[in-house]
Design an enzyme around this catalytic site. Structure first.
Site, PDB file in Angstrom:
ATOM      1  N   HIS A 178       1.226  -1.205  -0.262  1.00 55.12           N
ATOM      2  CA  HIS A 178      -0.155  -0.133  -0.320  1.00 55.12           C
ATOM      3  C   HIS A 178       0.553   1.026  -0.435  1.00 55.12           C
ATOM      4  O   HIS A 178       0.819   1.828   0.877  1.00 55.12           O
ATOM      5  CB  HIS A 178      -0.484  -0.382   1.374  1.00 55.12           C
ATOM      6  CG  HIS A 178      -1.637  -1.351   1.437  1.00 55.12           C
ATOM      7  ND1 HIS A 178      -1.147  -2.340   1.457  1.00 55.12           N
ATOM      8  CD2 HIS A 178      -3.401  -1.713   1.293  1.00 55.12           C
ATOM      9  CE1 HIS A 178      -2.280  -3.150   1.967  1.00 55.12           C
ATOM     10  NE2 HIS A 178      -3.282  -2.778   0.795  1.00 55.12           N
ATOM     11  N   GLU A 183     -17.550  -3.965  25.149  1.00 53.92           N
ATOM     12  CA  GLU A 183     -16.984  -5.586  25.084  1.00 53.92           C
ATOM     13  C   GLU A 183     -15.406  -5.041  23.786  1.00 53.92           C
ATOM     14  O   GLU A 183     -14.443  -5.743  24.453  1.00 53.92           O
ATOM     15  CB  GLU A 183     -17.132  -6.635  24.072  1.00 53.92           C
ATOM     16  CG  GLU A 183     -18.021  -7.190  25.729  1.00 53.92           C
ATOM     17  CD  GLU A 183     -19.647  -6.635  25.621  1.00 53.92           C
ATOM     18  OE1 GLU A 183     -19.938  -5.297  24.364  1.00 53.92           O
ATOM     19  OE2 GLU A 183     -20.438  -6.976  26.178  1.00 53.92           O
ATOM     20  N   HIS A 242     -27.697 -15.737  26.406  1.00 55.20           N
ATOM     21  CA  HIS A 242     -26.881 -15.335  26.675  1.00 55.20           C
ATOM     22  C   HIS A 242     -26.589 -16.639  27.453  1.00 55.20           C
ATOM     23  O   HIS A 242     -25.760 -17.035  27.510  1.00 55.20           O
ATOM     24  CB  HIS A 242     -27.687 -14.669  27.618  1.00 55.20           C
ATOM     25  CG  HIS A 242     -27.892 -13.419  28.167  1.00 55.20           C
ATOM     26  ND1 HIS A 242     -28.889 -12.310  26.493  1.00 55.20           N
ATOM     27  CD2 HIS A 242     -27.573 -12.295  28.762  1.00 55.20           C
ATOM     28  CE1 HIS A 242     -29.040 -11.697  26.767  1.00 55.20           C
ATOM     29  NE2 HIS A 242     -27.895 -11.294  28.090  1.00 55.20           N
TER      30      HIS A 242
END
Ligand SMILES: Cc1ncc(C[n+]2csc(CCOP(=O)(O)OP(=O)(O)O)c2C)c(N)n1
Length: 660
Positions: A29, A409, A471
């Site tokens: 790149h 999270e 869950h």
């Protein structure tokens, strides 16, 4: 003072190294390093506090290349500023097998690579962790030992990724004013113009998250310098939007997506040489330019020596503590403390959920380890990660040892990586095992980098009950076990939990996860053993001579295995039980140990309230597996265990059926 001409030549050295290396590798790149060369030159030649001869100096500024595809920017800077392990030969080996100069920067490949980047957004989120670590350690050891900035170069892609919002809102909230993000505002990504897919007002967004923002022409060195100067005085983190042209200098390709991720081609490179007035051959940096860069690399030598003087003059205890913590060594009394705690557990034999057992272990651990930095993604009371020693950190008071990461999270796991990479602290956090999916990319990077972060992952099965299948983890242990270099623990009781914590903390070079229950478990280990039995990954809990049945189980299902074993014995069928707290450690044992533990009983049964995947390595493809093969359900947990057939009766029935 660097003249405009000298600045341009220094920046052009980066541009040509990047162009030439990508051309030689025939992949990479070039656009990003060419576009950000001016910004990076100002940062590295005027501001960044670093010493290439002492790359691990704890008080260096941290530089994170969040846009990891622009790796040649970083490699060029490391070579030019005089890092001894980054030579022109390494640059020529860009992207070759075994080279330090991998496609994306990889932590540990060469000094000065502060983190592994490539997955966009991770770097900026790591940098938040580094800035947290700096602020925490400044509070603890004083500004004479810890007082540095954290700089990031991030691209559009980093800012588009969701993780960046978690990171910037956390940084803004915590007022991490020594975090400075230089946004490569070039308006281009792979598909074309950013306007194809995004129209965010980044300034408004950052400001809404508690940041200071500035704008500069990213090709005007004095404007860049003035902005960095201003950012350093801010009481908030700062984002500097640097308007740049991707592939700056390439006559026909600059400013287009064509220069993002492909070699420019010989003709365009020749034209760029002409346009920028660069007469050198490929990989050749003129002596005056290299000298100027090497001088830039020497700028902080005095600051580093002064810092060493301050460390030497510090109180002996403080110096020893600082040095130990940055070496990553645990204190000498750690093992004895765990040992004493295990003795106590053998006496009390508590019936307790392993999440609570983990809290009790942490209470002991945090009492002897000053370097643990706890936290949770808004589940403190469920994860049991806060102990009496870990007061909450607030934006204005970093004397605590606990971070309320909020419901973030992914940002949390990435920040933890940054904290661990910074050094001086061991981050551990809390979340639900099910939501490891939300932070898996950062856990994977921790494993790839080989760093010590510890994830407390509670509510580890259908045993969590009423919250139901959204869950209840089913495939998560298998999915996490699939990540190389990650230790996943699923302890069966309080003693195993303490042992697993001890092992996790001892891992200097790999992350760990502890899968813990919500429901109470009776003690599986009732006798004191000095040896850390969990360290073998699997061990015999109940033996039987001439066993006809071997039952292997982890975590909460060890209790079921023990019950089944007792029933089988009552029926005259000799059976043994093996506790399997950690697949990865078991896989590392010598073959004779593994064979002895697997044993030769004709019936092998694995019991775990998760999917079978991975268990065949222990029970064999002809083994019996008692676990989950579907999503869970909402209901009281004891009923769920019955409903899904994970019971002692099911184990006994399966053993009897197989024995015939
Ligand atoms: C999480 C993630 N998704 C996708 C990619 C693939 N990718 C690499 S660079 C890039 C475009 C990034 O655009 P930008 O940040 O503007 O970089 P620039 O074009 O300016 O070099 C993409 C999609 C990646 N590296 N990480």
């Amino acid at each position: 003072m660097i003249s405009p001409e000298k600045h341009n030549r220094m920046a052009n050295a980066i541009r040509f190294l990047a162009m030439d290396a990508v051309e030689k590798a025939n992949s990479g790149h070039p656009g990003m390093p060419m576009g950000t060369a001016d910004v990076a030159t100002v940062l590295f030649s005027r501001f960044l506090k670093f010493d290439p001869k002492n790359p691990l100096w704890p008080d260096r500024d941290r530089f994170v290349l969040s846009a990891g595809h622009g790796s040649m920017l970083l490699y060029s800077l490391l070579y030019l500023t005089g890092y001894e392990d980054m030579t022109i030969e390494d640059i020529k080996q860009f992207r070759q097998l075994g080279a330090k100069t991998a496609g994306h920067p990889e932590y540990g490949h060469a000094s000065g690579i502060e983190t592994t980047t490539g997955p966009l957004g991770q770097g900026i989120a790591n940098a938040v962790g580094m800035a947290i670590a700096e602020k925490k350690l400044t509070n603890e050891f004083g500004a004479e030992l810890m007082d540095h900035y954290t700089y990031v170069i991030a691209g559009d892609g980093c800012l588009m990724e969701g993780i960046s919002q978690e990171a910037i809102s956390l940084a803004g909230h915590l007022k991490l004013n020594k975090l400075i993000v230089l946004w490569d505002d070039n308006g281009i990504s792979i598909d074309g113009a950013i306007s194809l897919s995004d129209s965010t007002d980044q300034h408004a967004r950052f400001r809404a998250s508690g940041w200071n923002t500035l704008s500069v022409d990213g090709h005007d060195p004095e404007a860049i310098a003035a902005a960095i100067e201003e950012a350093r005085k801010s009481d908030k983190p700062t984002m500097i939007a640097c308007k740049t042209v991707i592939g700056f200098g390439a006559p026909t390709k600059a400013g287009t997506h064509k220069v993002h991720g492909s070699p420019l081609g010989a003709d365009e490179i020749a034209a760029t040489r002409k346009a920028l007035g660069w007469g050198e051959d490929a990989f050749t940096v003129p002596a005056d330019v290299l000298d100027a860069w090497r001088l830039a690399g020497l700028r902080s030598t005095k600051a580093r020596k002064d810092w060493e003087g301050r460390l030497a003059a510090a109180d002996a205890d403080k110096r020893a503590e600082f040095t130990r913590r940055f070496a990553g060594d645990l204190p000498g009394n750690f093992d004895a403390t765990i040992d004493a705690y295990k003795k106590k557990l053998a006496e009390t034999k508590p019936t307790v959920a392993t999440r609570k057992a983990s809290e009790d272990a942490l209470e002991v651990i945090n009492g002897v380890l000053s370097e643990t930095l706890g936290g949770s993604a808004d589940l403190t009371g469920s994860n049991n990660t806060k102990t009496s020693q870990t007061k909450s950190i607030t934006p204005t008071d970093f004397s605590g040892r606990y971070i309320h990461y909020g419901i973030r999270e992914h940002g949390m796991a990435a920040a933890m990586n940054g904290i661990a990479l910074h050094g001086g602290l061991i981050p551990y956090s809390g979340g639900f095992l099910i939501f490891s999916d939300y932070c898996r990319p950062s856990i994977r990077l921790a494993a790839l980098m080989g760093i010590r972060v510890i994830h407390v992952l509670t509510h580890d099965s259908i045993g969590l009950g009423e919250d139901g299948p959204t869950h209840q983890p089913v495939e998560h242990m298998a999915a996490l076990r699939a990540i190389p270099n990650l230790l996943m623990f699923r302890p069966a009781d309080a003693t195993e939990t303490a042992e697993c914590w001890q092992i996790a903390l001892e891992q200097k070079h790999r992350p760990s996860g502890l899968a813990l229950t919500r429901q109470n478990l009776v003690a599986a280990r009732t006798e004191y053993e000095e040896k850390n039995l969990c360290a073998s990954g699997a061990y015999e809990l109940v033996s039987a001579s001439d066993a006809k049945v071997s039952i292997f189980a982890s975590g909460s299902e060890v209790e079921i295995a023990l019950k089944a074993q007792a029933e089988l014995t009552g029926k005259g069928i000799p059976a043994r039980v093996v506790s399997v707290p950690c697949f990865e450690l078991f896989a590392e044992q010598p073959e004779d140990y593994r064979q002895a533990i697997i044993g030769s009983a004709p019936v092998k049964i694995g019991v775990e309230a998760g999917i079978r995947q991975g268990w065949d390595s222990i029970i064999g493809s002809d083994g019996i597996f008692i676990g989950m093969s579907s999503f869970g359900a909402s209901g009281p947990y004891k009923e769920l265990y019955k409903h899904f057939g994970i019971t002692a009766e099911a184990v006994v029935a399966a053993a009897e059926a197989k024995l015939g």
